[in-house]
Design a protein around this motif. Structure first.
Motif, PDB file in Angstrom:
ATOM      1  N   GLN A 129       0.833  -1.204   0.000  1.00  0.00           N
ATOM      2  CA  GLN A 129       0.000   0.000   0.000  1.00  0.00           C
ATOM      3  C   GLN A 129       0.867   1.253   0.000  1.00  0.00           C
ATOM      4  O   GLN A 129       0.519   2.254  -0.639  1.00  0.00           O
ATOM      5  N   ALA A 130       2.003   1.220   0.690  1.00  0.00           N
ATOM      6  CA  ALA A 130       2.917   2.367   0.707  1.00  0.00           C
ATOM      7  C   ALA A 130       3.404   2.685  -0.699  1.00  0.00           C
ATOM      8  O   ALA A 130       3.499   3.857  -1.081  1.00  0.00           O
ATOM      9  N   LYS A 131       3.711   1.650  -1.464  1.00  0.00           N
ATOM     10  CA  LYS A 131       4.154   1.872  -2.845  1.00  0.00           C
ATOM     11  C   LYS A 131       3.065   2.614  -3.623  1.00  0.00           C
ATOM     12  O   LYS A 131       3.357   3.564  -4.359  1.00  0.00           O
ATOM     13  N   ALA A 132       1.818   2.204  -3.438  1.00  0.00           N
ATOM     14  CA  ALA A 132       0.700   2.893  -4.099  1.00  0.00           C
ATOM     15  C   ALA A 132       0.548   4.323  -3.584  1.00  0.00           C
ATOM     16  O   ALA A 132       0.284   5.247  -4.358  1.00  0.00           O
ATOM     17  N   ASP A 133       0.715   4.519  -2.275  1.00  0.00           N
ATOM     18  CA  ASP A 133       0.614   5.864  -1.698  1.00  0.00           C
ATOM     19  C   ASP A 133       1.707   6.783  -2.256  1.00  0.00           C
ATOM     20  O   ASP A 133       1.443   7.939  -2.607  1.00  0.00           O
ATOM     21  N   PHE A 134       2.934   6.279  -2.328  1.00  0.00           N
ATOM     22  CA  PHE A 134       4.028   7.087  -2.868  1.00  0.00           C
ATOM     23  C   PHE A 134       3.771   7.428  -4.332  1.00  0.00           C
ATOM     24  O   PHE A 134       4.069   8.533  -4.775  1.00  0.00           O
ATOM     25  N   GLN A 135       3.204   6.485  -5.083  1.00  0.00           N
ATOM     26  CA  GLN A 135       2.883   6.762  -6.478  1.00  0.00           C
ATOM     27  C   GLN A 135       1.802   7.836  -6.586  1.00  0.00           C
ATOM     28  O   GLN A 135       1.873   8.704  -7.462  1.00  0.00           O
TER      29      GLN A 135
END
Length: 158
Positions: A8-14
């Motif tokens: 989810q962090a990867k999606a948030d950073f994107q």
């Protein structure tokens, strides 16, 4: 749950990266209307919220740290990280009086009348516009670190 948090962090950073990319489409010398500036401010606020989500407590998911992502941030990156946190906590998610920028006054409609009208103005400036290049680079670093952490997990390595 840590794996889910990192994904989810990867999606948030994107999401944050995309919002800052949208803002960067406006050149520094390009005149923009107040309405356009507010639209860009919405992107900036969304970027700050998305950026800080992985580092904030939430129900059902642990927080992550830069260390957990395998990142040793520079002094400049840590300063951006803290500014984003402060902006989220004092301006976007809450309204702290010490960070409010509001002008309010009244004026008489007509000289021979006691009718007063309010006049107010809110600051809708872009806080992070001068730092867009550094922020975009930092977000790409975070997104890549999250991707590497996911990859290592999938390979069975910690």
């Amino acid at each position: 749950m840590e794996e889910v948090r990192i994904i989810q962090a990867k999606a948030d950073f994107q999401m944050a990266l995309s919002a800052f990319d949208f803002i960067s489409e406006v050149g520094p010398e390009e005149p923009i209307s107040r309405i356009e500036r507010r639209r860009l401010r919405c992107f900036e606020d969304a970027a700050v919220i998305a950026y800080w989500r992985p580092f904030s407590a939430s129900k059902g998911l642990p927080t992550i740290s830069l260390k957990r992502l395998g990142i040793t941030a520079t002094i400049e990156q840590l300063a951006l990280h803290e500014r984003l946190k402060e902006r989220r906590n004092k301006v976007i998610a809450h309204t702290d009086v010490d960070r409010m920028r509001l002008a309010f006054s009244t004026f008489k409609v007509f000289e021979d009348s006691e009718i007063m009208l309010p006049q107010y103005d809110f600051d809708d400036a872009l806080e992070f516009y001068p730092d867009l290049d550094a922020l975009i680079l930092w977000l790409r670093t975070l997104r890549q670190a999250a991707g590497r952490a996911i990859f290592k997990r999938v390979q069975g390595r910690q």
